[in-house]
Write a protein that holds these residues in place. Structure first.
Motif, mmCIF file in Angstrom:
data_model
loop_
_atom_site.group_PDB
_atom_site.id
_atom_site.type_symbol
_atom_site.label_atom_id
_atom_site.label_comp_id
_atom_site.label_asym_id
_atom_site.label_seq_id
_atom_site.Cartn_x
_atom_site.Cartn_y
_atom_site.Cartn_z
ATOM 1 N N PRO A 1 1.071 14.485 -7.947
ATOM 2 C CA PRO A 1 1.646 14.752 -6.623
ATOM 3 C C PRO A 1 0.700 15.453 -5.651
ATOM 4 O O PRO A 1 0.852 15.301 -4.434
ATOM 5 C CB PRO A 1 2.861 15.637 -6.947
ATOM 6 N N ARG A 2 -0.258 16.233 -6.155
ATOM 7 C CA ARG A 2 -1.161 16.957 -5.259
ATOM 8 C C ARG A 2 -2.574 16.368 -5.246
ATOM 9 O O ARG A 2 -3.538 17.032 -4.831
ATOM 10 C CB ARG A 2 -1.216 18.437 -5.649
ATOM 11 N N ALA A 3 -2.711 15.131 -5.672
ATOM 12 C CA ALA A 3 -4.031 14.497 -5.652
ATOM 13 C C ALA A 3 -4.560 14.466 -4.228
ATOM 14 O O ALA A 3 -3.836 14.090 -3.296
ATOM 15 C CB ALA A 3 -3.942 13.080 -6.199
ATOM 16 N N PRO A 4 -5.815 14.857 -3.992
ATOM 17 C CA PRO A 4 -6.393 14.804 -2.644
ATOM 18 C C PRO A 4 -6.381 13.375 -2.098
ATOM 19 O O PRO A 4 -6.470 12.400 -2.861
ATOM 20 C CB PRO A 4 -7.829 15.300 -2.855
ATOM 21 N N PHE A 5 -6.275 13.261 -0.792
ATOM 22 C CA PHE A 5 -6.281 11.942 -0.177
ATOM 23 C C PHE A 5 -7.569 11.192 -0.503
ATOM 24 O O PHE A 5 -7.565 9.965 -0.631
ATOM 25 C CB PHE A 5 -6.106 12.053 1.334
ATOM 26 N N SER A 6 -8.676 11.928 -0.647
ATOM 27 C CA SER A 6 -9.948 11.267 -0.969
ATOM 28 C C SER A 6 -9.883 10.583 -2.323
ATOM 29 O O SER A 6 -10.374 9.461 -2.495
ATOM 30 C CB SER A 6 -11.079 12.296 -0.947
ATOM 31 N N ARG A 7 -9.234 11.228 -3.315
ATOM 32 C CA ARG A 7 -9.145 10.621 -4.648
ATOM 33 C C ARG A 7 -8.140 9.476 -4.638
ATOM 34 O O ARG A 7 -8.337 8.440 -5.291
ATOM 35 C CB ARG A 7 -8.756 11.663 -5.695
ATOM 36 N N LEU A 8 -7.037 9.638 -3.914
ATOM 37 C CA LEU A 8 -6.072 8.548 -3.792
ATOM 38 C C LEU A 8 -6.740 7.318 -3.182
ATOM 39 O O LEU A 8 -6.555 6.196 -3.647
ATOM 40 C CB LEU A 8 -4.890 8.983 -2.921
ATOM 41 N N ALA A 9 -7.524 7.541 -2.123
ATOM 42 C CA ALA A 9 -8.195 6.416 -1.462
ATOM 43 C C ALA A 9 -9.172 5.729 -2.394
ATOM 44 O O ALA A 9 -9.248 4.495 -2.439
ATOM 45 C CB ALA A 9 -8.916 6.928 -0.211
ATOM 46 N N GLU A 10 -9.911 6.513 -3.170
ATOM 47 C CA GLU A 10 -10.898 5.941 -4.091
ATOM 48 C C GLU A 10 -10.225 5.068 -5.137
ATOM 49 O O GLU A 10 -10.675 3.948 -5.417
ATOM 50 C CB GLU A 10 -11.694 7.061 -4.752
ATOM 51 N N LEU B 1 0.834 -1.205 0.000
ATOM 52 C CA LEU B 1 0.000 0.000 0.000
ATOM 53 C C LEU B 1 0.868 1.254 0.000
ATOM 54 O O LEU B 1 0.564 2.217 -0.713
ATOM 55 C CB LEU B 1 -0.940 0.009 1.213
ATOM 56 N N ASP B 2 1.949 1.252 0.758
ATOM 57 C CA ASP B 2 2.866 2.394 0.745
ATOM 58 C C ASP B 2 3.399 2.639 -0.662
ATOM 59 O O ASP B 2 3.453 3.780 -1.136
ATOM 60 C CB ASP B 2 4.041 2.155 1.697
ATOM 61 N N ARG B 3 3.813 1.566 -1.332
ATOM 62 C CA ARG B 3 4.361 1.712 -2.682
ATOM 63 C C ARG B 3 3.294 2.212 -3.651
ATOM 64 O O ARG B 3 3.578 3.024 -4.534
ATOM 65 C CB ARG B 3 4.944 0.380 -3.179
ATOM 66 N N ARG B 4 2.067 1.759 -3.487
ATOM 67 C CA ARG B 4 0.988 2.211 -4.355
ATOM 68 C C ARG B 4 0.697 3.701 -4.130
ATOM 69 O O ARG B 4 0.441 4.444 -5.085
ATOM 70 C CB ARG B 4 -0.265 1.372 -4.116
ATOM 71 N N ILE B 5 0.761 4.131 -2.891
ATOM 72 C CA ILE B 5 0.579 5.555 -2.602
ATOM 73 C C ILE B 5 1.702 6.372 -3.239
ATOM 74 O O ILE B 5 1.466 7.411 -3.869
ATOM 75 C CB ILE B 5 0.531 5.789 -1.080
ATOM 76 N N ILE B 6 2.925 5.895 -3.093
ATOM 77 C CA ILE B 6 4.072 6.610 -3.663
ATOM 78 C C ILE B 6 3.949 6.701 -5.181
ATOM 79 O O ILE B 6 4.131 7.771 -5.772
ATOM 80 C CB ILE B 6 5.383 5.924 -3.254
ATOM 81 N N HIS B 7 3.633 5.596 -5.832
ATOM 82 C CA HIS B 7 3.495 5.617 -7.286
ATOM 83 C C HIS B 7 2.325 6.489 -7.724
ATOM 84 O O HIS B 7 2.396 7.160 -8.764
ATOM 85 C CB HIS B 7 3.342 4.190 -7.809
ATOM 86 N N ALA B 8 1.251 6.512 -6.928
ATOM 87 C CA ALA B 8 0.124 7.387 -7.255
ATOM 88 C C ALA B 8 0.531 8.848 -7.191
ATOM 89 O O ALA B 8 0.099 9.671 -8.025
ATOM 90 C CB ALA B 8 -1.037 7.117 -6.296
ATOM 91 N N LEU B 9 1.392 9.193 -6.251
ATOM 92 C CA LEU B 9 1.850 10.574 -6.141
ATOM 93 C C LEU B 9 2.820 10.945 -7.260
ATOM 94 O O LEU B 9 2.963 12.121 -7.590
ATOM 95 C CB LEU B 9 2.489 10.805 -4.769
ATOM 96 N N TYR B 10 3.490 9.961 -7.845
ATOM 97 C CA TYR B 10 4.276 10.258 -9.041
ATOM 98 C C TYR B 10 3.356 10.623 -10.198
ATOM 99 O O TYR B 10 3.728 11.399 -11.083
ATOM 100 C CB TYR B 10 5.143 9.056 -9.423
ATOM 101 N N VAL B 11 2.164 10.076 -10.229
ATOM 102 C CA VAL B 11 1.208 10.396 -11.294
ATOM 103 C C VAL B 11 0.590 11.774 -11.053
ATOM 104 O O VAL B 11 0.495 12.599 -11.958
ATOM 105 C CB VAL B 11 0.109 9.321 -11.379
#
Length: 331
Positions: A24-33, A12-22
């Motif tokens: 970087p300022r995506a809201p936590f709500s969108r990352l969670a979704e 999950l940590d790695r998925r969060i990190i890779h999502a932020l590479y896509v």
């Protein structure tokens, strides 16, 4: 290489990190979704990575576009003195990527000029050779072949569909060939706040700048669209199994410099590539899983470039400072 902080990094940590590479300022709500987790969990995981100096989103200026100059500096130190010199250098706000290289006897650092009218940064003129620093070389970065967000390390933990969901609707990647843009004096507080924490909410940015929140939002969007501002990640790469990094100082025939620079910048193993002044004319950062992989890359991949006549390899032993993240003091 010494890790920026000791913490177990799971899927999950790695998925969060890779999502932020896509995004970087995506809201936590969108990352969670997109990631199929809860917003509190994603927020808590990011804060854990941030607090342990594993991950930080940082706002950065494209210096070439705003008419400023960046310099790469190599300082060769007397035995045992490099960590002290590097720590002092890292404290200066105009430095980034302060690293101990070549067995810990040499320091590499980037120095930024804040004044477009002054080619040489003030800090550069203050550096001197003495008892601790026995030699100093400074290289002006003439052209950056890679700009904007660097590539995530290793294979992606996200599916193509998840990446598509995270991409902003009108993603406008900065073009290196765009004309110089104007950065206003009033933008300085905003830029500094984003350099400290690129995920700062607009309400916090408004408090730092004393602007209205809607004004902050509009100005951030304008700076990103113009290519002046981009976001990158400070990442302790050994948490991803990247344990061998090196700086390559290369001599390339003038007719081949552009082709070699562009080819290197297109590869994920090279997060940084620039043409420079000095005894060599190209510098790049190479990241590999281990020393064996580094050797294979140097012995095989690097031999395929026409015009490349010489490579000096300086292994990175320790990060003292990345864009903004400081390494913890060693006991």
């Amino acid at each position: 290489m010494i890790c920026m902080g000791f913490v177990n990094v799971d899927v999950l940590d790695r998925r969060i990190i890779h999502a932020l590479y896509v995004d970087p300022r995506a809201p936590f709500s969108r990352l969670a979704e997109v990631l199929g987790s809860s917003e509190p969990t994603v927020s808590r995981r990011y804060r854990r990575l941030f607090d342990n100096r594993i991950l930080r989103v940082v706002g950065q200026l494209d210096s070439q576009r705003v008419g400023q100059y960046d310099w790469a500096v190599r300082i060769r130190c007397a035995p045992g003195s490099a960590p002290t010199v590097a720590a002092k250098l890292a404290q200066h706000p105009d430095t980034s990527w302060v690293q101990l290289t070549s067995g810990g006897t040499e320091i590499f650092s980037m120095i930024h000029s804040r004044d477009g009218e002054q080619r040489t940064p003030l800090l550069l003129s203050q550096l001197s050779v003495g008892r601790q620093g026995v030699a100093l070389e400074a290289y002006c970065l003439l052209h950056l072949f890679a700009t904007g967000l660097s590539a995530p390390p290793g294979p992606s933990d996200l599916s193509h569909g998840e990446i598509a969901q995270l991409l902003p609707p009108a993603r406008d990647r900065p073009s290196i060939d765009r004309p110089t843009a104007k950065l206003q004096d009033s933008d300085r507080a905003l830029v500094q706040a984003l350099a400290d924490d690129g995920r700062s909410p607009y309400r916090q940015l408004a408090a730092r700048t004393h602007w209205h929140e809607s004004t902050v939002r509009r100005r951030v969007e304008e700076l990103i669209a113009s290519g002046v501002l981009f976001f990158d990640l400070d990442l302790a790469s050994d948490a991803f199994g990247i344990r061998s990094q090196a700086l390559l100082w290369m001599s390339v025939a003038p007719t081949n410099v552009r082709d070699v620079g562009q080819a290197l910048a297109s590869r994920p193993e090279f997060p940084f590539v620039a043409a420079t002044t000095g005894s060599t004319n190209l510098v790049a950062a190479l990241v590999c899983p281990d020393d064996s992989s580094l050797f294979e890359y140097l012995a095989d991949e690097m031999t395929t470039f026409d015009g490349l006549t010489h490579i000096e390899t300086a292994p990175v032993m320790q990060f003292v400072k990345m864009h903004a993240t400081m390494a913890p003091q060693q006991p």
